[in-house]
Design an enzyme around this catalytic site. Structure first.
Site, PDB file in Angstrom:
ATOM      1  N   GLY A   1      -8.963 -18.387  48.506  1.00  0.00           N
ATOM      2  CA  GLY A   1      -8.696 -18.387  49.942  1.00  0.00           C
ATOM      3  C   GLY A   1      -9.384 -17.235  50.637  1.00  0.00           C
ATOM      4  O   GLY A   1     -10.321 -16.640  50.102  1.00  0.00           O
TER       5      GLY A   1
ATOM      6  N   ILE B   1       2.079 -13.037  33.798  1.00  0.00           N
ATOM      7  CA  ILE B   1       2.552 -13.362  32.442  1.00  0.00           C
ATOM      8  C   ILE B   1       1.733 -12.598  31.408  1.00  0.00           C
ATOM      9  O   ILE B   1       2.138 -12.460  30.277  1.00  0.00           O
ATOM     10  CB  ILE B   1       2.487 -14.880  32.115  1.00  0.00           C
ATOM     11  N   ASP B   2       0.544 -12.111  31.796  1.00  0.00           N
ATOM     12  CA  ASP B   2      -0.362 -11.484  30.827  1.00  0.00           C
ATOM     13  C   ASP B   2       0.127 -10.118  30.359  1.00  0.00           C
ATOM     14  O   ASP B   2      -0.353  -9.605  29.348  1.00  0.00           O
ATOM     15  CB  ASP B   2      -1.768 -11.322  31.431  1.00  0.00           C
TER      16      ASP B   2
HETATM   17  O1  F6P Z   1      -3.383 -14.293  34.852  1.00  0.00           O
HETATM   18  C1  F6P Z   1      -2.498 -15.305  34.543  1.00  0.00           C
HETATM   19  C2  F6P Z   1      -3.214 -16.486  33.972  1.00  0.00           C
HETATM   20  O2  F6P Z   1      -2.244 -17.452  33.633  1.00  0.00           O
HETATM   21  C3  F6P Z   1      -4.125 -16.182  32.782  1.00  0.00           C
HETATM   22  O3  F6P Z   1      -3.384 -15.977  31.603  1.00  0.00           O
HETATM   23  C4  F6P Z   1      -5.034 -17.380  32.792  1.00  0.00           C
HETATM   24  O4  F6P Z   1      -6.304 -17.102  32.242  1.00  0.00           O
HETATM   25  C5  F6P Z   1      -5.192 -17.657  34.260  1.00  0.00           C
HETATM   26  O5  F6P Z   1      -4.082 -17.080  34.922  1.00  0.00           O
HETATM   27  C6  F6P Z   1      -5.254 -19.117  34.606  1.00  0.00           C
HETATM   28  O6  F6P Z   1      -5.459 -19.244  35.969  1.00  0.00           O
HETATM   29  P1  F6P Z   1      -5.475 -20.642  36.741  1.00  0.00           P
HETATM   30  O7  F6P Z   1      -4.044 -20.962  37.073  1.00  0.00           O
HETATM   31  O8  F6P Z   1      -6.300 -20.364  37.928  1.00  0.00           O
HETATM   32  O9  F6P Z   1      -6.056 -21.661  35.827  1.00  0.00           O
END
Ligand code: F6P
Length: 370
Positions: free
Chosen positions: A77, A140-141
């Site tokens: 965005g 979550i990371d």
């Molecule tokens: O940063 C959180 C996360 O879930 C990562 O673990 C993952 O690589 C990414 O976001 C996935 O992002 P999206 O929802 O854009 O696919």
């Protein structure tokens, strides 16, 4: 006082708990809270297109138990223009000006930004134009250095662990190997914690570059001991030597991770002769109800953000330090990614109980024969 709150970036179990905590603590002070829809985009509200809602204890009742976010979020965005991996955010001046005018029009005394390092960096840009920002770290990371744990992480670990239990039982029925891909970007926390909880035989994380040969050797040893149901957990950002394996092209300077499990399962099946399947847990790790740990942490983060506002600590983020909620400058919080220390006690202990990280220099045989 009037407070604004928004979620930005990817969602995470516990976001609603933060909202409920902030609304409850604000109510105790007789303050009003406005929730902006769709992350920072909500700040671009106009009188004709109001993209916010007044949040009350009544309309937030018990949302702490629910997944996702009642406010919605976006990770692209008008506010997320990046100039490359780790690059600087460049938000258009008119977008910044519009945000400032929304904050002025709603007479907000503070704005709580619930987000990861990217969103907190945007918060700093808003702070630089004079907006009273307070941060709440989210991902979550678990890769934010500011805080011992981010809410959402333990729920993701729980999801991984429960799925490993399921995959172990089918792997065992069929004498198969399962290669399970988990999230985490460049940090291996979800793989490490989820893998230990779920009894993985091999855990491959971005911090320990692995060698397929060494993984194969360990699996051969297990096979020689009569074990054929093997669980390999691989982090989406794990590297074979120096290389990332991804199926997607770079989008907007960000590598979209994913694909290593499919690649690795073929390699391991060919090398070991054990029938192998792979499973990508993907966004199941981000969805669903937060576990109690994350509900409690989320509610505490929201309540602490209100304390920071009361103390006038703008530009600070809340953080968990051992068992207490503390605060620190956002600048300091986003300085460094919090990665797994490969010499840490938990990594040593995992090795001791027989986990292979794909880097063992010996023949992979531990003193316990695993
Ligand atoms: O940063 C959180 C996360 O879930 C990562 O673990 C993952 O690589 C990414 O976001 C996935 O992002 P999206 O929802 O854009 O696919």
């Amino acid at each position: 006082m009037n407070i604004g709150i928004l979620n930005a970036g990817g969602d995470c179990p516990g976001l609603n708990a933060v909202i409920e905590g902030a609304v409850g603590a604000a109510k105790a002070r007789d303050w009003k809270v406005y929730g902006f829809y769709d992350g920072f985009e909500g700040l671009l509200s106009t009188e004709q297109d109001e993209r916010y809602i007044e949040l009350t204890p009544e309309n937030c009742l018990n949302i702490r138990s629910t997944g996702g976010t009642i406010l919605g979020t976006v990770n692209k965005g008008n506010f997320t223009v990046k100039s490359g991996v780790g690059g600087r955010m460049e938000i258009a001046p008119e977008v910044l000006a519009k945000s400032k005018s929304t904050v002025g029009r709603l007479k907000l005394d503070a704005l709580i930004i619930v987000g990861g390092d990217g969103s907190q960096t945007i918060g700093l840009e808003l702070r630089a134009i004079g907006l009273p920002i307070v941060g709440v770290p989210k991902t979550i990371d678990n890769d934010l250095g500011a805080t011992d744990y981010t809410f959402g992480f333990m729920t993701a670990v729980n999801t991984v662990s429960q799925n490993l239990d399921r995959l172990r039982s089918t792997a065992s029925s069929h004498q198969r190997m399962m290669v399970v891909e988990v999230m985490g970007r460049h940090a291996g926390w979800i793989a490490l914690y989820g893998g230990i909880a779920g009894g993985a035989d091999v855990i491959l994380i971005p911090e320990i570059h692995f060698d397929i040969e060494k993984v194969v050797r360990r699996i051969e040893l297990r096979k020689a001991l009569g074990q054929r149901d093997i669980i390999v957990v691989v982090s989406e950002g794990a590297r074979i030597g120096e290389d990332l394996v991804t199926i997607d092209e770079e989008t907007k300077g960000e590598v979209r991770l994913g694909g290593i499990a499919a690649y690795l399962s073929r390699k391991l099946e060919t090398a070991t002769g054990i029938e192998t399947r792979y499973c990508v847990l993907g966004h199941t790790q981000r969805g669903g109800s937060p576990i109690p740990f994350d509900r409690i942490l989320g509610v505490r983060c929201g309540a602490k953000a209100i304390d920071l506002i009361e103390e006038g600590k703008f530009g600070d983020t809340v953080a968990l330090s051992r068992t207490s909620m503390i605060s620190m400058p956002i600048e300091q919080a986003v300085q460094q990614l919090h990665l797994v220390d490969i010499d840490s006690q938990i990594v040593h202990q995992a090795r001791e109980i027989g986990v292979c990280f794909g880097d063992e220099d010996s023949n992979g045989m531990h003193h316990n024969g695993l």
